[in-house]
Design an enzyme around this catalytic site. Structure first.
Site, PDB file in Angstrom:
ATOM      1  N   GLY A  12       0.781  -1.236   0.000  1.00  0.00           N
ATOM      2  CA  GLY A  12       0.000   0.000   0.000  1.00  0.00           C
ATOM      3  C   GLY A  12       0.810   1.281   0.000  1.00  0.00           C
ATOM      4  N   ASN A  14       1.442   3.070  -2.602  1.00  0.00           N
ATOM      5  CA  ASN A  14       0.705   4.014  -3.462  1.00  0.00           C
ATOM      6  C   ASN A  14      -0.505   4.584  -2.722  1.00  0.00           C
ATOM      7  OD1 ASN A  14       1.729   4.356  -6.371  1.00  0.00           O
ATOM      8  ND2 ASN A  14       2.021   2.171  -5.969  1.00  0.00           N
ATOM      9  N   ARG A  66     -16.294 -17.371  -8.264  1.00  0.00           N
ATOM     10  CA  ARG A  66     -15.845 -16.031  -8.681  1.00  0.00           C
ATOM     11  C   ARG A  66     -17.003 -15.045  -8.778  1.00  0.00           C
ATOM     12  NH1 ARG A  66     -10.641 -14.776  -7.825  1.00  0.00           N
ATOM     13  NH2 ARG A  66     -10.314 -12.764  -8.798  1.00  0.00           N
ATOM     14  N   ASN A 108      -5.913   2.725 -12.949  1.00  0.00           N
ATOM     15  CA  ASN A 108      -4.933   1.750 -12.468  1.00  0.00           C
ATOM     16  C   ASN A 108      -3.524   2.334 -12.607  1.00  0.00           C
ATOM     17  OD1 ASN A 108      -3.871  -0.893 -11.738  1.00  0.00           O
ATOM     18  ND2 ASN A 108      -3.338  -1.151 -13.909  1.00  0.00           N
ATOM     19  N   HIS A 110       0.297   1.186 -13.246  1.00  0.00           N
ATOM     20  CA  HIS A 110       1.089   0.032 -13.702  1.00  0.00           C
ATOM     21  C   HIS A 110       2.565   0.431 -13.715  1.00  0.00           C
ATOM     22  CE1 HIS A 110       1.897  -3.766 -15.615  1.00  0.00           C
ATOM     23  NE2 HIS A 110       2.736  -3.108 -16.402  1.00  0.00           N
ATOM     24  N   ASP A 151      -4.620  -3.871 -18.846  1.00  0.00           N
ATOM     25  CA  ASP A 151      -3.702  -2.746 -19.090  1.00  0.00           C
ATOM     26  C   ASP A 151      -3.880  -2.127 -20.476  1.00  0.00           C
ATOM     27  OD1 ASP A 151      -2.602  -3.302 -16.557  1.00  0.00           O
ATOM     28  OD2 ASP A 151      -1.061  -4.607 -17.409  1.00  0.00           O
ATOM     29  N   ALA A 180       8.186   7.920  -9.895  1.00  0.00           N
ATOM     30  CA  ALA A 180       7.050   7.984 -10.817  1.00  0.00           C
ATOM     31  C   ALA A 180       5.714   7.668 -10.146  1.00  0.00           C
ATOM     32  CB  ALA A 180       7.288   7.036 -11.996  1.00  0.00           C
ATOM     33  N   GLU A 181       5.544   6.461  -9.639  1.00  0.00           N
ATOM     34  CA  GLU A 181       4.215   6.033  -9.173  1.00  0.00           C
ATOM     35  C   GLU A 181       3.622   6.960  -8.113  1.00  0.00           C
ATOM     36  OE1 GLU A 181       3.580   1.811  -8.458  1.00  0.00           O
ATOM     37  OE2 GLU A 181       5.510   1.384  -9.343  1.00  0.00           O
TER      38      GLU A 181
HETATM   39  C1  GAR Z   1       3.056  -1.092  -7.467  1.00  0.00           C
HETATM   40  O1  GAR Z   1       4.355  -1.093  -7.997  1.00  0.00           O
HETATM   41  C2  GAR Z   1       2.033  -1.080  -8.585  1.00  0.00           C
HETATM   42  O2  GAR Z   1       2.437  -0.314  -9.682  1.00  0.00           O
HETATM   43  C3  GAR Z   1       1.968  -2.543  -8.937  1.00  0.00           C
HETATM   44  O3  GAR Z   1       1.980  -3.201  -7.690  1.00  0.00           O
HETATM   45  C4  GAR Z   1       2.748  -2.416  -6.768  1.00  0.00           C
HETATM   46  C5  GAR Z   1       1.935  -2.208  -5.495  1.00  0.00           C
HETATM   47  O4  GAR Z   1       2.703  -1.594  -4.490  1.00  0.00           O
HETATM   48  N1  GAR Z   1       0.806  -2.852  -9.728  1.00  0.00           N
HETATM   49  C6  GAR Z   1       0.796  -3.747 -10.694  1.00  0.00           C
HETATM   50  O5  GAR Z   1       1.757  -4.422 -10.983  1.00  0.00           O
HETATM   51  C7  GAR Z   1      -0.529  -3.857 -11.432  1.00  0.00           C
HETATM   52  N2  GAR Z   1      -0.379  -4.636 -12.634  1.00  0.00           N
HETATM   53  P1  GAR Z   1       2.061  -0.889  -3.242  1.00  0.00           P
HETATM   54  O6  GAR Z   1       1.083  -1.896  -2.616  1.00  0.00           O
HETATM   55  O7  GAR Z   1       3.221  -0.617  -2.311  1.00  0.00           O
HETATM   56  O8  GAR Z   1       1.376   0.362  -3.704  1.00  0.00           O
END
Ligand code: GAR
Length: 200
Positions: A12, A14, A66, A108, A110, A151, A180-181
């Site tokens: 978490g 992000n 599901r 999302n 990525h 994606d 970046a993220e």
């Molecule tokens: C992040 O790097 C995000 O971009 C990636 O998972 C990680 C989660 O980290 N997402 C993907 O790969 C989606 N295809 P976080 O839980 O520390 O935010």
């Protein structure tokens, strides 16, 4: 006010960045109404609780199939009357029903420059392993709207990050998060909040 729900599966960071931006006033006109994880042990849920944000686990393990998991996830989201759903490291395939219910309202993050290293099987560290195996010198992150592919939805923001000679998947992942993220995901939320708040 843009009502935001955040879906998470893991650490978490992000989510933390979004929370920090809201609390510091760097995101305005948006509020985090709920955090939902498919994984009861996700540290992201603790982060949400630490900031008094309602946090829930909706796990496929608790449902016979599901379809019923998908319905439960959708029902939980509906409770919060959300304008935007943010997938912040949510490693569950988004049900078609949910995409139809929230058209252009799901985004999302990525961890690569789409269309490189994305699609089925590319998530988390696997993305960075593939980037290093291919020998790219630049990678980065992408925020995009979610459609019913993996994606494939319209790109909102991207940011490039340098790959270093001695990178491991872990060091590259961390640099892409930091540079970046953690920046472009809050920026994208701000763009969407601004648009909604101008229309009101
Ligand atoms: C992040 O790097 C995000 O971009 C990636 O998972 C990680 C989660 O980290 N997402 C993907 O790969 C989606 N295809 P976080 O839980 O520390 O935010």
């Amino acid at each position: 006010m843009l009502r935001v729900g955040v879906l998470v599966s893991g650490g978490g960071t992000n989510l933390q960045s979004i929370i920090d931006h809201v609390e510091n006033g760097k995101i305005t006109g948006a509020s985090i109404e709920v955090v939902i994880s498919n994984n009861a042990n996700a540290y992201a849920l603790t982060r949400a609780k630490n900031h008094n944000i309602p946090a829930f686990c909706v796990s496929p393990k608790d449902f016979p199939d599901r379809e019923s998991f998908n319905d439960a996830l959708l029902a939980k989201l509906e409770e919060f009357q959300l304008d935007l759903i943010v997938l912040a490291g949510f490693l569950v395939v988004i049900p078609k029903k949910m995409v139809e219910r929230y058209p252009n309202q799901i985004i999302n993050i990525h961890p690569s420059l789409i269309p490189s290293f994305c699609g089925t099987g590319y998530y988390g560290l696997k993305v960075h392993e593939a980037a290093l195996a291919r020998g790219v010198k630049i990678s980065g992150a992408t925020v995009h709207f979610v459609d019913d592919g993996t994606d494939t939805g319209p790109i909102i923001l991207q940011k490039a990050v340098e790959v270093k000679e001695d990178d491991t998947p872990e060091t590259l992942q961390r640099r892409i998060m930091e540079e970046a993220e953690w920046k472009i995901l809050p920026q994208a939320i701000q763009l969407i909040a601004d648009k909604k708040n101008q229309e009101e």
